[in-house]
Design a protein around this motif. Structure first.
Motif, PDB file in Angstrom:
ATOM      1  N   TYR A 259     111.682   2.181 -12.896  1.00 56.38           N
ATOM      2  CA  TYR A 259     113.103   1.923 -12.635  1.00 56.38           C
ATOM      3  C   TYR A 259     114.023   2.894 -13.369  1.00 56.38           C
ATOM      4  CZ  TYR A 259     111.268  -2.629 -11.078  1.00 56.38           C
ATOM      5  OH  TYR A 259     110.576  -3.635 -10.446  1.00 56.38           O
ATOM      6  N   ASP A 260     113.461   3.845 -14.107  1.00 53.49           N
ATOM      7  CA  ASP A 260     114.240   4.820 -14.877  1.00 53.49           C
ATOM      8  C   ASP A 260     115.157   4.125 -15.886  1.00 53.49           C
ATOM      9  OD1 ASP A 260     115.034   7.357 -15.694  1.00 53.49           O
ATOM     10  OD2 ASP A 260     116.670   7.467 -14.228  1.00 53.49           O
ATOM     11  N   ILE A 261     114.569   3.195 -16.654  1.00 46.87           N
ATOM     12  CA  ILE A 261     115.297   2.451 -17.681  1.00 46.87           C
ATOM     13  C   ILE A 261     114.840   2.920 -19.056  1.00 46.87           C
ATOM     14  CG2 ILE A 261     115.670   0.178 -18.722  1.00 46.87           C
ATOM     15  CD1 ILE A 261     115.295  -1.020 -15.919  1.00 46.87           C
ATOM     16  N   ALA A 262     115.774   3.366 -19.872  1.00 45.47           N
ATOM     17  CA  ALA A 262     115.478   3.730 -21.253  1.00 45.47           C
ATOM     18  C   ALA A 262     115.804   2.553 -22.160  1.00 45.47           C
ATOM     19  CB  ALA A 262     116.289   4.949 -21.670  1.00 45.47           C
ATOM     20  N   ASP A 263     115.246   2.571 -23.359  1.00 42.81           N
ATOM     21  CA  ASP A 263     115.571   1.544 -24.335  1.00 42.81           C
ATOM     22  C   ASP A 263     117.000   1.754 -24.827  1.00 42.81           C
ATOM     23  OD1 ASP A 263     115.317  -0.616 -26.042  1.00 42.81           O
ATOM     24  OD2 ASP A 263     113.429   0.050 -26.913  1.00 42.81           O
ATOM     25  N   VAL A 264     117.498   0.809 -25.609  1.00 43.85           N
ATOM     26  CA  VAL A 264     118.894   0.851 -26.034  1.00 43.85           C
ATOM     27  C   VAL A 264     119.226   2.091 -26.857  1.00 43.85           C
ATOM     28  CG1 VAL A 264     119.216  -1.639 -25.917  1.00 43.85           C
ATOM     29  CG2 VAL A 264     118.333  -0.622 -28.021  1.00 43.85           C
ATOM     30  N   ASP A 265     118.231   2.678 -27.516  1.00 37.66           N
ATOM     31  CA  ASP A 265     118.453   3.880 -28.318  1.00 37.66           C
ATOM     32  C   ASP A 265     118.138   5.153 -27.548  1.00 37.66           C
ATOM     33  OD1 ASP A 265     115.729   3.613 -28.130  1.00 37.66           O
ATOM     34  OD2 ASP A 265     115.344   3.583 -30.290  1.00 37.66           O
ATOM     35  N   GLY A 266     117.861   5.033 -26.252  1.00 43.44           N
ATOM     36  CA  GLY A 266     117.556   6.187 -25.414  1.00 43.44           C
ATOM     37  C   GLY A 266     116.081   6.517 -25.343  1.00 43.44           C
ATOM     38  N   TYR A 267     115.276   5.914 -26.231  1.00 48.37           N
ATOM     39  CA  TYR A 267     113.833   6.188 -26.223  1.00 48.37           C
ATOM     40  C   TYR A 267     113.180   5.543 -25.004  1.00 48.37           C
ATOM     41  CZ  TYR A 267     108.936   6.263 -27.683  1.00 48.37           C
ATOM     42  OH  TYR A 267     107.579   6.459 -27.726  1.00 48.37           O
ATOM     43  N   ARG A 268     112.157   6.183 -24.498  1.00 49.00           N
ATOM     44  CA  ARG A 268     111.397   5.656 -23.360  1.00 49.00           C
ATOM     45  C   ARG A 268     109.985   5.331 -23.842  1.00 49.00           C
ATOM     46  NH1 ARG A 268     114.031   6.560 -18.435  1.00 49.00           N
ATOM     47  NH2 ARG A 268     115.971   7.750 -18.722  1.00 49.00           N
ATOM     48  N   PRO A 269     109.705   4.067 -24.140  1.00 46.01           N
ATOM     49  CA  PRO A 269     108.386   3.701 -24.655  1.00 46.01           C
ATOM     50  C   PRO A 269     107.265   4.117 -23.708  1.00 46.01           C
ATOM     51  CG  PRO A 269     109.923   1.898 -24.960  1.00 46.01           C
ATOM     52  CD  PRO A 269     110.621   2.911 -24.098  1.00 46.01           C
ATOM     53  N   VAL A 270     106.178   4.589 -24.284  1.00 43.51           N
ATOM     54  CA  VAL A 270     105.017   5.006 -23.507  1.00 43.51           C
ATOM     55  C   VAL A 270     104.231   3.755 -23.114  1.00 43.51           C
ATOM     56  CG1 VAL A 270     102.865   6.318 -23.544  1.00 43.51           C
ATOM     57  CG2 VAL A 270     104.902   7.192 -24.738  1.00 43.51           C
ATOM     58  N   PRO A 271     103.942   3.579 -21.821  1.00 49.49           N
ATOM     59  CA  PRO A 271     103.180   2.401 -21.407  1.00 49.49           C
ATOM     60  C   PRO A 271     101.782   2.410 -22.020  1.00 49.49           C
ATOM     61  CG  PRO A 271     104.226   3.458 -19.519  1.00 49.49           C
ATOM     62  CD  PRO A 271     104.373   4.400 -20.682  1.00 49.49           C
ATOM     63  N   LEU A 272     101.389   1.285 -22.578  1.00 56.18           N
ATOM     64  CA  LEU A 272     100.063   1.159 -23.157  1.00 56.18           C
ATOM     65  C   LEU A 272      99.111   0.515 -22.164  1.00 56.18           C
ATOM     66  CD1 LEU A 272     101.050  -0.007 -26.764  1.00 56.18           C
ATOM     67  CD2 LEU A 272     100.587   2.316 -25.941  1.00 56.18           C
ATOM     68  N   THR A 273      97.838   0.773 -22.347  1.00 60.08           N
ATOM     69  CA  THR A 273      96.808   0.226 -21.471  1.00 60.08           C
ATOM     70  C   THR A 273      95.873  -0.648 -22.282  1.00 60.08           C
ATOM     71  OG1 THR A 273      95.261   2.046 -21.851  1.00 60.08           O
ATOM     72  CG2 THR A 273      96.913   2.349 -20.113  1.00 60.08           C
ATOM     73  N   ALA A 274      94.965  -1.322 -21.588  1.00 54.88           N
ATOM     74  CA  ALA A 274      93.970  -2.140 -22.279  1.00 54.88           C
ATOM     75  C   ALA A 274      93.137  -1.296 -23.231  1.00 54.88           C
ATOM     76  CB  ALA A 274      93.066  -2.837 -21.265  1.00 54.88           C
ATOM     77  N   ALA A 275      92.852  -0.052 -22.845  1.00 56.37           N
ATOM     78  CA  ALA A 275      92.053   0.825 -23.693  1.00 56.37           C
ATOM     79  C   ALA A 275      92.770   1.132 -24.994  1.00 56.37           C
ATOM     80  CB  ALA A 275      91.746   2.127 -22.950  1.00 56.37           C
ATOM     81  N   ASP A 276      94.091   1.275 -24.953  1.00 54.59           N
ATOM     82  CA  ASP A 276      94.850   1.542 -26.173  1.00 54.59           C
ATOM     83  C   ASP A 276      94.682   0.406 -27.175  1.00 54.59           C
ATOM     84  OD1 ASP A 276      96.042   4.022 -25.380  1.00 54.59           O
ATOM     85  OD2 ASP A 276      97.377   2.875 -24.089  1.00 54.59           O
ATOM     86  N   PHE A 277      94.714  -0.821 -26.691  1.00 50.04           N
ATOM     87  CA  PHE A 277      94.563  -1.966 -27.589  1.00 50.04           C
ATOM     88  C   PHE A 277      93.117  -2.149 -28.029  1.00 50.04           C
ATOM     89  CE2 PHE A 277      98.677  -2.777 -25.805  1.00 50.04           C
ATOM     90  CZ  PHE A 277      99.368  -3.392 -26.832  1.00 50.04           C
ATOM     91  N   ALA A 278      92.196  -1.881 -27.108  1.00 44.21           N
ATOM     92  CA  ALA A 278      90.779  -2.029 -27.454  1.00 44.21           C
ATOM     93  C   ALA A 278      90.367  -1.025 -28.523  1.00 44.21           C
ATOM     94  CB  ALA A 278      89.926  -1.833 -26.195  1.00 44.21           C
ATOM     95  N   ASN A 279      91.049   0.122 -28.525  1.00 43.37           N
ATOM     96  CA  ASN A 279      90.726   1.156 -29.521  1.00 43.37           C
ATOM     97  C   ASN A 279      91.534   1.019 -30.807  1.00 43.37           C
ATOM     98  OD1 ASN A 279      88.889   2.326 -27.753  1.00 43.37           O
ATOM     99  ND2 ASN A 279      90.456   3.617 -26.794  1.00 43.37           N
ATOM    100  N   GLY A 280      92.281  -0.111 -30.922  1.00 41.18           N
ATOM    101  CA  GLY A 280      93.011  -0.391 -32.154  1.00 41.18           C
ATOM    102  C   GLY A 280      94.325   0.300 -32.281  1.00 41.18           C
TER     103      GLY A 280
END
Length: 280
Positions: A259-280
């Motif tokens: 949707y081209d939505i940035a956070d309130v400070d302009g940062y665009r958080p990187v989407p995390l995946t299940a692998a990101d959490f599984a790898n700590g």
């Protein structure tokens, strides 16, 4: 969003408060439930900061209109009362099931009991996560669905997390979030003929009051503001393809990118995946 009416449960602090303020900033009328009336009450017994009174003050300069409901969702009667009050006054377009007492009392008698094995978990934690939070999501959805069905449009959002799919240190937590996902999927099945959507939504690491108080223990480099998820929910509501997403588990940062939505400070958080959490 000036013609949109939303309900956010558990909005006195944390993610719920952020969602409510974001929807108010977009011009919506937002009903908010919570147990803690005032900051004075919040400070009693070592409770976390945040109250309905404080939310109301913060919302005063926003374009939307906030409606406060003091409610303890462990009592079905109070949950249903809120739905009746909304029904009497208008309609409801968006329900965000956020109320979550599961993080309370994580330290008991000086011990951090959250990561105990399931056989050593205190029974109250099941009651908080399943008996209160999960039940409240079902009971509130049950109470407001007829309003959405009558209008032939609506959106129910269950706030969930990766613990539904991965081990996140607490078995009861995983059960509760997996159930939130399944609830959204089955709600979506029943509601589809009425053009009402239901989804489960995963935030990332959110800079809530509790997280900021313990910032030294977190990597905040890819974190999200409490309001980020609220702006994404607004984007989801405006999505002409909303019904195609109904029944699915969605990741806040992925939707924000779409949707081209940035956070309130302009940062665009990187989407995390299940692998990101599984790898700590």
């Amino acid at each position: 969003m000036k013609d949109v009416v939303a309900l956010v449960t558990g909005g006195s602090r944390g993610v719920g408060r952020g969602i409510a303020l974001a929807l108010l900033a977009e011009g919506a009328t937002v009903h908010v439930t919570g147990r803690t009336r005032s900051e004075a009450e919040a400070s009693l017994g070592g409770k976390r900061v945040g109250s309905l009174e404080g939310l109301e003050l913060e919302a005063a300069n926003l374009p939307g209109r906030v409606v406060i409901h003091h409610c303890d969702h462990c009592n079905d009667t109070e949950t249903e009362r809120v739905a009746e009050e909304i029904r009497a006054g208008s309609r409801l377009d968006i329900l965000v099931n956020n109320a979550w007492p599961g993080y309370e009392n994580m330290v008991e008698d000086g011990e951090f009991t959250w990561p105990r094995a399931f056989w050593d978990q205190p029974a109250w934690r099941w009651d908080a996560m399943i008996g209160t939070a999960l039940r409240a999501a079902f009971m509130m959805s049950r109470a407001v669905a007829p309003m959405m069905i009558s209008a032939q449009r609506g959106l129910i959002v269950n706030i969930s997390f990766w613990a539904a799919q991965l081990y996140e240190g607490n078995a009861i937590y995983g059960v509760a979030k997996a159930a939130a996902n399944k609830m959204a999927a089955d709600f979506a099945h029943d509601l589809r003929p009425h053009n009402v959507a239901a989804v489960a939504l995963y935030p990332g690491l959110v800079r809530t009051e509790a997280v900021l108080q313990n910032a030294e223990y977190f990597d905040l480099s890819n974190s999200e503001s409490p309001g980020f998820i609220g702006h994404v929910i607004a984007g989801l509501w405006r999505d002409p393809a909303l019904m195609s997403k109904s029944g699915h588990v969605l990741v806040t940062a992925e939707l924000a990118a779409e949707y081209d939505i940035a956070d309130v400070d302009g940062y665009r958080p990187v989407p995390l995946t299940a692998a990101d959490f599984a790898n700590g």
